[in-house]
Design a protein around this motif. Structure first.
Motif, PDB file in Angstrom:
ATOM      1  N   GLY A  21       0.831  -1.194   0.000  1.00 48.24           N
ATOM      2  CA  GLY A  21       0.000   0.000   0.000  1.00 48.24           C
ATOM      3  C   GLY A  21       0.865   1.243   0.000  1.00 48.24           C
ATOM      4  O   GLY A  21       2.052   1.196  -0.343  1.00 48.24           O
ATOM      5  N   PHE A  22       0.289   2.378   0.365  1.00 47.41           N
ATOM      6  CA  PHE A  22       1.068   3.604   0.460  1.00 47.41           C
ATOM      7  C   PHE A  22       2.055   3.512   1.620  1.00 47.41           C
ATOM      8  O   PHE A  22       1.802   2.809   2.605  1.00 47.41           O
ATOM      9  N   SER A  23       3.159   4.214   1.508  1.00 45.72           N
ATOM     10  CA  SER A  23       4.165   4.189   2.565  1.00 45.72           C
ATOM     11  C   SER A  23       4.705   5.594   2.810  1.00 45.72           C
ATOM     12  O   SER A  23       4.601   6.482   1.955  1.00 45.72           O
ATOM     13  N   THR A  24       5.273   5.800   3.985  1.00 47.07           N
ATOM     14  CA  THR A  24       5.863   7.075   4.363  1.00 47.07           C
ATOM     15  C   THR A  24       7.205   7.242   3.652  1.00 47.07           C
ATOM     16  O   THR A  24       7.746   6.269   3.102  1.00 47.07           O
ATOM     17  N   PRO A  25       7.778   8.459   3.652  1.00 45.46           N
ATOM     18  CA  PRO A  25       9.087   8.667   3.004  1.00 45.46           C
ATOM     19  C   PRO A  25      10.191   7.762   3.513  1.00 45.46           C
ATOM     20  O   PRO A  25      11.121   7.422   2.771  1.00 45.46           O
ATOM     21  N   ASP A  26      10.094   7.331   4.792  1.00 47.75           N
ATOM     22  CA  ASP A  26      11.131   6.442   5.329  1.00 47.75           C
ATOM     23  C   ASP A  26      10.809   4.959   5.126  1.00 47.75           C
ATOM     24  O   ASP A  26      11.483   4.089   5.686  1.00 47.75           O
ATOM     25  N   GLY A  27       9.748   4.654   4.346  1.00 50.41           N
ATOM     26  CA  GLY A  27       9.477   3.266   3.960  1.00 50.41           C
ATOM     27  C   GLY A  27       8.476   2.520   4.814  1.00 50.41           C
ATOM     28  O   GLY A  27       8.175   1.355   4.535  1.00 50.41           O
ATOM     29  N   ARG A  28       7.933   3.142   5.847  1.00 52.60           N
ATOM     30  CA  ARG A  28       6.941   2.467   6.704  1.00 52.60           C
ATOM     31  C   ARG A  28       5.567   2.492   6.036  1.00 52.60           C
ATOM     32  O   ARG A  28       5.136   3.527   5.531  1.00 52.60           O
ATOM     33  N   GLY A  29       4.885   1.359   6.049  1.00 51.95           N
ATOM     34  CA  GLY A  29       3.574   1.288   5.412  1.00 51.95           C
ATOM     35  C   GLY A  29       2.496   1.966   6.229  1.00 51.95           C
ATOM     36  O   GLY A  29       2.559   1.986   7.473  1.00 51.95           O
ATOM     37  N   TYR A  30       1.524   2.528   5.541  1.00 56.75           N
ATOM     38  CA  TYR A  30       0.380   3.139   6.227  1.00 56.75           C
ATOM     39  C   TYR A  30      -0.628   2.063   6.621  1.00 56.75           C
ATOM     40  O   TYR A  30      -0.700   0.994   6.017  1.00 56.75           O
ATOM     41  N   GLU A  31      -1.407   2.365   7.655  1.00 56.38           N
ATOM     42  CA  GLU A  31      -2.463   1.457   8.077  1.00 56.38           C
ATOM     43  C   GLU A  31      -3.581   1.444   7.033  1.00 56.38           C
ATOM     44  O   GLU A  31      -3.648   2.312   6.165  1.00 56.38           O
ATOM     45  N   ALA A  32      -4.479   0.472   7.161  1.00 56.86           N
ATOM     46  CA  ALA A  32      -5.542   0.309   6.167  1.00 56.86           C
ATOM     47  C   ALA A  32      -6.610   1.395   6.255  1.00 56.86           C
ATOM     48  O   ALA A  32      -7.282   1.690   5.278  1.00 56.86           O
ATOM     49  N   HIS A  33      -6.784   1.986   7.447  1.00 59.49           N
ATOM     50  CA  HIS A  33      -7.835   2.984   7.660  1.00 59.49           C
ATOM     51  C   HIS A  33      -9.217   2.396   7.385  1.00 59.49           C
ATOM     52  O   HIS A  33     -10.138   3.108   6.967  1.00 59.49           O
ATOM     53  N   SER A  34      -9.363   1.117   7.612  1.00 57.12           N
ATOM     54  CA  SER A  34     -10.651   0.423   7.544  1.00 57.12           C
ATOM     55  C   SER A  34     -10.482  -0.915   8.249  1.00 57.12           C
ATOM     56  O   SER A  34      -9.624  -1.715   7.864  1.00 57.12           O
ATOM     57  N   ASN A  35     -11.276  -1.152   9.298  1.00 54.03           N
ATOM     58  CA  ASN A  35     -11.167  -2.424  10.010  1.00 54.03           C
ATOM     59  C   ASN A  35     -11.528  -3.596   9.114  1.00 54.03           C
ATOM     60  O   ASN A  35     -10.938  -4.677   9.212  1.00 54.03           O
TER      61      ASN A  35
END
Length: 402
Positions: free
Chosen positions: A307-321
């Protein structure tokens, strides 16, 4: 017989004391780490079985036992999936602790309602609500409001601003129930507080919380009340509240007017945060469908998918359970979770009918919409609602048995 009775009350005193200490820490300091959550969940489950063992009048029903086994399978599949695929095991432990916490909090509501007068129980909830309200007002008057991408967000005593918006929505529903259920000066106080919290929610600029709250009341009035005039009055009241926050108005108009065609918005500058969510869901579900269809990526591993990730490579949460559970546990896990949810919804419906409290459905619709559109399952608002369900369960039993 006397010895057995004394040991029974001693066990329950120890249980109530342990849970009181653990929960005081949870709601006073909002400790949120895996070790604390896991200990809270494990200890609470342990004392739950101890309580059932010591109380011969509370047999474990077959249906409840089956659901417990299904829940263990659901969590077990997620944990094994994380181990088998070599995913960060601390992520799996973190989520396991949060699922255990939900069950522990439901039991906490049962214990508290059984061993404390109802006046004390409700006073405790009111103290929690008042504490957060005062903290929120200090934020407003002290100009401590957090600004995220140009939008003002009240955070109250929460680590995450989005959680506070969900919490405010919960309070609005609680106060609505208070208006319906109370009379005299208590109804007047609930009405004044209801108006205050509606304006705070509008000022908070959390569009998702506002939308799911509108949706919950709309579904309730259309399906259960069928009093469309009252629904129109609520909408007019909402419009008046939103008129004081032009940022929310602009975001709502932009969100409704934006395109959600994946081919059109991929790789382009997005007009709204909801477009970002839709793209995030699309990327996560696509990766899951192509690579982890049946058993998912593993419990707690939503940030490890493509999915989308931050500039330092950490993935974002799903924002949907819903998306989170689907991609983490796959079709098998989602099937088990759906069985658990169907069982709980049936229990919830029976509870409402026996208590003759139809307005409690608003809570259900609020968290159901939040389950699909955001991260509601592991918020303090849902934690409090789970405790509330435990309290209502005891009230239902007291009503049935006189």
């Amino acid at each position: 017989m006397i010895k057995k009775a004394s040991s029974y009350y001693l066990v329950n005193f120890v249980i109530a004391l342990m849970l009181f200490v653990l929960t005081t820490l949870r709601f006073t300091y909002l400790l949120n780490n895996s070790i604390y959550n896991l200990l809270f969940g494990a200890v609470s489950l342990g004392v739950l079985f101890l309580y059932l063992y010591s109380d011969s009048s509370t047999p474990i029903k077959v249906n409840n036992l089956i659901i417990l086994v299904i829940a263990i399978l659901f969590l077990g599949i997620g944990m094994v999936g994380s181990l088998y695929q070599g995913m960060p095991f601390e992520n799996a432990i973190h989520d396991l602790s949060r699922y255990l916490l939900l069950l522990a909090l439901f039991y906490l509501g049962i214990v508290v309602a059984k061993f404390l007068p109802s006046r004390v129980v409700w006073s405790g909830l009111i103290i929690i609500f008042t504490f957060h309200l005062i903290y929120c007002l200090f934020d407003l008057y002290g100009n401590e409001v957090t600004v995220i991408h140009g939008h003002s967000r009240l955070s109250g005593y929460f680590e995450r601003e989005g959680q506070f918006g969900t919490f405010l929505g919960l309070l609005v529903i609680f106060l609505y129930v208070g208006i319906v259920r109370s009379s005299g000066y208590q109804r007047f106080l609930c009405l004044v507080s209801f108006i205050l919290f509606c304006f705070l929610l509008a000022a908070n600029d959390t569009l998702r919380a506002i939308v799911i709250l509108i949706g919950a009341f709309s579904i309730y009035y259309v399906i259960h009340k069928r009093k469309f005039i009252q629904l129109i009055i609520l909408f007019l009241f909402l419009i008046i509240g939103l008129s004081f926050n032009h940022e929310v108005q602009d975001r709502l108009i932009t969100t409704l007017g934006s395109s959600y065609n994946i081919s059109e918005i991929s790789g382009k500058k997005l007009d709204s945060s909801f477009q970002w969510r839709v793209l995030q869901w699309y990327h996560l579900v696509t990766d899951w469908f192509q690579n982890y269809l049946f058993f998912g990526r593993g419990l707690g591993q939503e940030t490890e998918l493509n999915g989308f990730s931050t500039p330092d490579g950490r993935g974002y949460e799903a924002h949907s359970n819903f998306v989170k559970i689907l991609v983490e546990t796959g079709l098998v896990g989602m099937t088990l979770f759906s069985i658990i949810m169907a069982f709980m919804i049936k229990k919830f419906t029976i509870l409402i009918k026996q208590l003759e409290m139809e307005e409690i459905y608003i809570f259900f619709y609020y968290f159901l919409l939040g389950f699909f559109l955001g991260d509601t399952l592991f918020t303090v608002a849902f934690f409090i609602f789970i405790i509330y369900l435990g309290i209502l369960t005891v009230e239902k039993n007291n009503k049935l048995h006189g």
